[in-house]
Design a protein around this motif. Structure first.
Motif, PDB file in Angstrom:
ATOM      1  N   CYS A   1       0.811  -1.230   0.000  1.00  9.88           N
ATOM      2  CA  CYS A   1       0.000   0.000   0.000  1.00  9.88           C
ATOM      3  C   CYS A   1       0.843   1.277   0.000  1.00  9.88           C
ATOM      4  N   GLY A   2       2.151   1.174   0.250  1.00  9.60           N
ATOM      5  CA  GLY A   2       3.017   2.346   0.235  1.00  9.60           C
ATOM      6  C   GLY A   2       3.030   3.131   1.534  1.00  9.60           C
ATOM      7  N   HIS A   3       2.301   2.672   2.533  1.00  8.16           N
ATOM      8  CA  HIS A   3       2.276   3.347   3.838  1.00  8.16           C
ATOM      9  C   HIS A   3       3.662   3.260   4.478  1.00  8.16           C
ATOM     10  N   GLU A   4       4.148   4.387   5.008  1.00 10.80           N
ATOM     11  CA  GLU A   4       5.436   4.404   5.690  1.00 10.80           C
ATOM     12  C   GLU A   4       5.205   4.401   7.191  1.00 10.80           C
ATOM     13  N   PHE A   5       5.930   3.531   7.872  1.00  4.51           N
ATOM     14  CA  PHE A   5       5.770   3.425   9.322  1.00  4.51           C
ATOM     15  C   PHE A   5       7.095   3.027   9.962  1.00  4.51           C
ATOM     16  N   PRO A   6       7.327   3.473  11.213  1.00  2.62           N
ATOM     17  CA  PRO A   6       8.525   3.041  11.927  1.00  2.62           C
ATOM     18  C   PRO A   6       8.429   1.539  12.213  1.00  2.62           C
ATOM     19  N   GLU A   7       9.566   0.886  12.241  1.00  2.00           N
ATOM     20  CA  GLU A   7       9.578  -0.562  12.430  1.00  2.00           C
ATOM     21  C   GLU A   7       8.897  -0.976  13.736  1.00  2.00           C
ATOM     22  N   ASP A   8       9.020  -0.167  14.773  1.00  2.00           N
ATOM     23  CA  ASP A   8       8.407  -0.548  16.054  1.00  2.00           C
ATOM     24  C   ASP A   8       6.883  -0.406  16.041  1.00  2.00           C
ATOM     25  N   GLU A   9       6.311   0.298  15.067  1.00  2.00           N
ATOM     26  CA  GLU A   9       4.852   0.390  14.950  1.00  2.00           C
ATOM     27  C   GLU A   9       4.271  -0.767  14.158  1.00  2.00           C
ATOM     28  N   GLY A  10       5.112  -1.466  13.413  1.00  2.84           N
ATOM     29  CA  GLY A  10       4.654  -2.609  12.626  1.00  2.84           C
ATOM     30  C   GLY A  10       4.323  -3.780  13.529  1.00  2.84           C
ATOM     31  N   ILE A  11       3.582  -4.699  12.986  1.00  4.24           N
ATOM     32  CA  ILE A  11       3.185  -5.886  13.728  1.00  4.24           C
ATOM     33  C   ILE A  11       4.218  -6.976  13.456  1.00  4.24           C
ATOM     34  N   ARG A  12       4.809  -7.512  14.501  1.00  4.73           N
ATOM     35  CA  ARG A  12       5.849  -8.524  14.372  1.00  4.73           C
ATOM     36  C   ARG A  12       5.260  -9.827  13.853  1.00  4.73           C
ATOM     37  N   SER A  13       6.124 -10.773  13.597  1.00  2.56           N
ATOM     38  CA  SER A  13       5.711 -12.036  12.979  1.00  2.56           C
ATOM     39  C   SER A  13       4.538 -12.675  13.713  1.00  2.56           C
ATOM     40  N   CYS A  14       3.786 -13.430  12.973  1.00  2.00           N
ATOM     41  CA  CYS A  14       2.588 -14.045  13.532  1.00  2.00           C
ATOM     42  C   CYS A  14       2.915 -15.276  14.366  1.00  2.00           C
ATOM     43  N   GLY A  15       4.066 -15.890  14.140  1.00  3.41           N
ATOM     44  CA  GLY A  15       4.438 -17.093  14.861  1.00  3.41           C
ATOM     45  C   GLY A  15       3.773 -18.343  14.315  1.00  3.41           C
ATOM     46  N   LYS A  16       3.065 -18.222  13.209  1.00  3.00           N
ATOM     47  CA  LYS A  16       2.351 -19.352  12.644  1.00  3.00           C
ATOM     48  C   LYS A  16       2.939 -19.814  11.318  1.00  3.00           C
ATOM     49  N   CYS A  17       4.012 -19.178  10.880  1.00  5.97           N
ATOM     50  CA  CYS A  17       4.543 -19.498   9.558  1.00  5.97           C
ATOM     51  C   CYS A  17       5.336 -20.797   9.555  1.00  5.97           C
ATOM     52  N   GLY A  18       5.756 -21.274  10.690  1.00  6.46           N
ATOM     53  CA  GLY A  18       6.455 -22.536  10.766  1.00  6.46           C
ATOM     54  C   GLY A  18       7.952 -22.458  10.561  1.00  6.46           C
ATOM     55  N   LYS A  19       8.481 -21.261  10.323  1.00  2.46           N
ATOM     56  CA  LYS A  19       9.920 -21.127  10.167  1.00  2.46           C
ATOM     57  C   LYS A  19      10.568 -21.302  11.536  1.00  2.46           C
ATOM     58  N   PRO A  20      11.690 -22.023  11.600  1.00  5.36           N
ATOM     59  CA  PRO A  20      12.364 -22.193  12.887  1.00  5.36           C
ATOM     60  C   PRO A  20      12.741 -20.841  13.487  1.00  5.36           C
ATOM     61  N   GLY A  21      12.366 -20.614  14.705  1.00  4.21           N
ATOM     62  CA  GLY A  21      12.654 -19.346  15.372  1.00  4.21           C
ATOM     63  C   GLY A  21      11.729 -18.226  14.933  1.00  4.21           C
ATOM     64  N   GLY A  22      10.762 -18.523  14.079  1.00  5.20           N
ATOM     65  CA  GLY A  22       9.837 -17.510  13.580  1.00  5.20           C
ATOM     66  C   GLY A  22      10.492 -16.636  12.537  1.00  5.20           C
ATOM     67  N   CYS A  23       9.708 -15.985  11.750  1.00  3.81           N
ATOM     68  CA  CYS A  23      10.268 -15.111  10.728  1.00  3.81           C
ATOM     69  C   CYS A  23      10.454 -13.709  11.310  1.00  3.81           C
TER      70      CYS A  23
END
Length: 59
Positions: free
Chosen positions: A7-29
């Motif tokens: 969407c092109g929205h700019e946001f600071p990294e700390d305002e973003g939502i961290r990984s969902c924990g459901k992707c199955g990657k070891p240690g999470g993405c």
């Protein structure tokens, strides 16, 4: 700052939502979801953060 690849929205990294924990990657993405459209974006590279801080000091 992260610019959402969908969407092109700019946001600071700390305002973003961290990984969902459901992707199955070891240690999470490390993806960061846009708070506006929930599109997953890669985190800002550490080298880019360092360069931004350097340029802020120069100003």
């Amino acid at each position: 700052m992260i610019r959402c690849g969908f969407c092109g929205h700019e946001f600071p990294e700390d305002e973003g939502i961290r990984s969902c924990g459901k992707c199955g990657k070891p240690g999470g993405c490390r993806m960061v979801r846009c708070p506006k459209c929930f599109y997953e974006n890669p985190p800002e590279p550490k080298s880019l953060k360092t360069l931004k801080k350097l340029f802020e000091k120069i100003k």
